[in-house]
Write a protein that holds these residues in place. Sequence first.
Motif, short mmCIF file in Angstrom:
data_model
loop_
_atom_site.label_atom_id
_atom_site.label_comp_id
_atom_site.label_asym_id
_atom_site.label_seq_id
_atom_site.Cartn_x
_atom_site.Cartn_y
_atom_site.Cartn_z
N UNK B 89 39.75 42.98 40.33
CA UNK B 89 39.62 44.03 39.60
C UNK B 89 40.69 44.17 38.65
N UNK B 90 41.43 43.05 38.77
CA UNK B 90 42.48 43.19 37.22
C UNK B 90 42.22 41.45 36.22
N UNK B 91 42.22 42.58 34.70
CA UNK B 91 41.88 41.87 33.75
C UNK B 91 43.39 40.95 32.78
N UNK B 92 43.17 39.93 32.56
CA UNK B 92 44.03 39.33 31.05
C UNK B 92 43.56 39.11 30.05
N UNK B 103 38.32 37.73 28.49
CA UNK B 103 38.85 38.51 29.32
C UNK B 103 38.88 38.09 30.32
N UNK B 105 39.38 37.56 34.88
CA UNK B 105 39.32 38.47 35.59
C UNK B 105 40.68 37.51 36.93
N UNK B 106 40.98 38.62 37.61
CA UNK B 106 42.14 37.78 38.33
C UNK B 106 41.99 38.95 39.42
N UNK B 107 42.00 38.58 41.49
CA UNK B 107 41.31 39.50 42.14
C UNK B 107 42.58 38.96 43.43
N UNK B 108 42.72 39.74 44.72
CA UNK B 108 43.49 39.08 45.12
C UNK B 108 43.55 38.12 45.76
N UNK B 139 52.57 41.76 32.90
CA UNK B 139 50.68 42.14 32.59
C UNK B 139 50.34 41.27 31.06
N UNK B 145 52.29 37.66 36.29
CA UNK B 145 51.57 38.34 37.22
C UNK B 145 51.99 37.60 39.19
#
Lengths: 230, 430
Positions: B89-92, B103, B105-108, B139, B145
Motif C-alpha cells: 500500500x505504499x509507493x516510492x 512507482x 510498491x512496498x508491502x509490510x 519517504x 523507510x
Amino acid sequence: MPTENAYLLFDLPGGRLAFGEGDLDIWAEHLTWCYRMMGIPDGATIAVQDFGSSPISFLGSSLLMPGLQRGVAERIGGRFICLDASAERVTLTPALLSQLTVDALVIREDVIELLSAELRKREFAALARRTMKTIVVFGDEPPAFNAARPDSWRHLMHVESTLLLAPQCVKCDCFHLRQGVYEVDGRIVRNLRLAAPAYDLPRGELFPPSHCAAGIGDWCIGWSPRGRGI
Amino acid sequence: MRDTTSSCARSEAIETLSGAQLTAWQTDRLREVAIYAYREVPFYRQLWDRAGVEPGLLGSIEDFARFPTISKDDLVQAGNCWTNPHQGSVAFSTRGTSGAPLLVWLSAEEEEAYIRPTMRGFRWAGFQPGMTALLMSPVWHRLAACEAHAIARLGGRCAFFWGSMGTEYTDSFLHTLASERPEFITTTAPFLLSLVRRSPGDATRPHKLFKGVRSVVVVGLPLTPRMREFLRDRLQVEDVFERGGTQEGAATDECRWHTAPHVHEDVCYLEVVDDAGIHVAPGFRGRLIVTKLTTAGSIFVRYDTGDVAAFAPGECPCGCGFRRLKIYGRPESSVLVGDRLITAYDVRMCIEEDPALVGRNVLLVREANTRAGVLTVAVEGDAHDPAKLQARLREQLGVATADIVWLGDLRVNWGFRQVLDGREVRLPGS
C-alpha cells in the motif's frame, strides 16, 4: 508490522518533538480524521508531497515509522504515495501522477508553484484537469487568495512544533479544532492528547463550538475574505 | 511485541553458507519468485511465454540466466499488467533521471524482509544498542523507510532533521546534529560533501558538530578511497561506510574492511552481464541486473538497471560469504565519450590523485562534442594545476581531449546528479 519500542526525535521549525510508545497512533488517528473532514473517502489513494520529517508524510503508513501501529493508509484501507518535497522530486510528480489515479494530492504550500509550473507543461495539461482533490498544507500564515486555483482545493493548517492540525471544513470553509483534541483559551490553542507547546493563534477569527454542524463541539478558525487577500 | 530473534538468527546463518549452499538456496528462491510472478503478474507471463522459458523448470542459476532481462521502459509501458496483487500500500518513486520515473510498491511483508539486512548493515557499520542515529527521510527511498525500523529493533533512538537532502537544508541538518549529538548517521554522499564544503566564511565548523559521531553511512555516490579518507579526516569521525541499493531491490552494505559493499544475498540476486547478456567474471565491469527474492511488493525479475558494476574478486577478510559488488555509475552518472563510457566515479578517481582536489564535487557535462572524444568536466572551486589534470584525464580515461570548467564560487544544488546537460546551464568560462 511488529510493535517496536521506538524513541523518535524530530527537529522541526521552531521546536523539537519526541514521541514515545503509542504517541504516533494518537497523532495518526487525528490526521485520518482531518482527511475524512476534507472529504477523503475510505480506500483512497493519497499522494503526499512533503518532507519525510513531517507527520503529514511519516504518519502515512506504519511502514514508514517504527512504533506506528496503523498509519493513515492502514486506517482508511487505502494507499499512500511518498513524494518528497525537495525541488528535485517535485519535478517528477506530474510523470508519476500520469501513471496512476490518485484521489488526493497533499502538498506543502511552499512547493505548490513549482508543481503548478511543471503541470503547465504541455504534456501534463490534461493531468492538471483531472478530478483529483488537492489539499494544500500551510503553517500559521493563511494562504493568499489565488483566483487561478480551483475552488475544489482544500487547505490543511499544520503548525508542526505545536502539534496543531486543523482541516478546512467542506461545509463551513473554516478550520476545525477538533473537540477532545484541542482546547482553546483566549487565542491559545492546546493539544490535549500529546505533550506539545501551546499555540498562540496570531491571526484569524475564532468561532466557539456550535459554529458548524460538521463538528458541533469544535472551535473553528476562520479568515475573513480580506485576510485571505480577496 | 513480535519476536524478531529467530529471523535475526536466520539472517546470520545465511552469511556463513558456502558458495554452493548459497547458490542452491538462491535458486530455490528464484524459482519461487518466478513461479509466483508467472501466476500473478500478466507482464511476466506474457514475456516468458514469448521467450519460451518455464519458471517451474528453473533448476539452476544457468536456467535463470535464460530468462529475458527487462528495462524501466518495459515496466512503464506495461502499466497495470505489471501489478502484483500483493504489492502493498505504499509507493516510492525512482529518481527519473534516466527517463520516466517509476512507482515502486512496498508491502509490510517485503519491508520485513529488508529490515533484516538493514540491521545487518548497521551492525557492520558499528551501530550498538543505546546509540542515537540521525537518519535520512523515510519517504526518500524504500530502503530509507527500513532504516528507522532497523534502528528501533537494534535498541537505538532515531532522530530526524527538518527538510530534505538538498544543499538548502544543510543548516537544518547541522542544527539537529548539534542538538541531538548522534553517534550514528545515515545520509547521502553529495549532501555530506556540500556540508563539508560550505562557504569558508561560515562560522560553523562541521567537524566540531560531528564530535562523538562514530559512523557515517552514505548512499547515493560510490565512494572512492580518497573520498572516504577525506570525509573521515574532515569530519573527524571514526569511519565512513558505503551503503547501496536501488528502489528495484538491490541492497548492499560495506563491512569494516571496506573491500567493496557486500550484497545482501538473502533479499536480492544480482548479476553483472556484458553487452551480449553473458555473466562477466569478478573484477570486470558490466551492467547490473537485479532480481528481488521476495514475492511481495513490486516484482522485479532480471531488471536491467543500466548501472555499471563489478563483483569484487576473492574473499573478504570479514568472513562473510556474501559476494561484494561495487556500483560505479548509473546511466545518468556516465557519459559516452567517443566509444568509451566514462563514469563520474572514474573521473573522480583521476581528479583525486591531486590531494588538493579531493572532496570537491565533480560534474560531467554532456555536450554535443562528446561524440568527437571530448570529455568536459566541471569541478567545484577554483582552478588548481589544470594542465596536469587535463593530461591525467586524457591518459587515464583514454579520451582525445579533456576540458575542465572550474565552477569557482558557483553554488550548485548537487543532489544526486553527476552529469549535467551542457544546454541546461551557462557555466563559468563557457
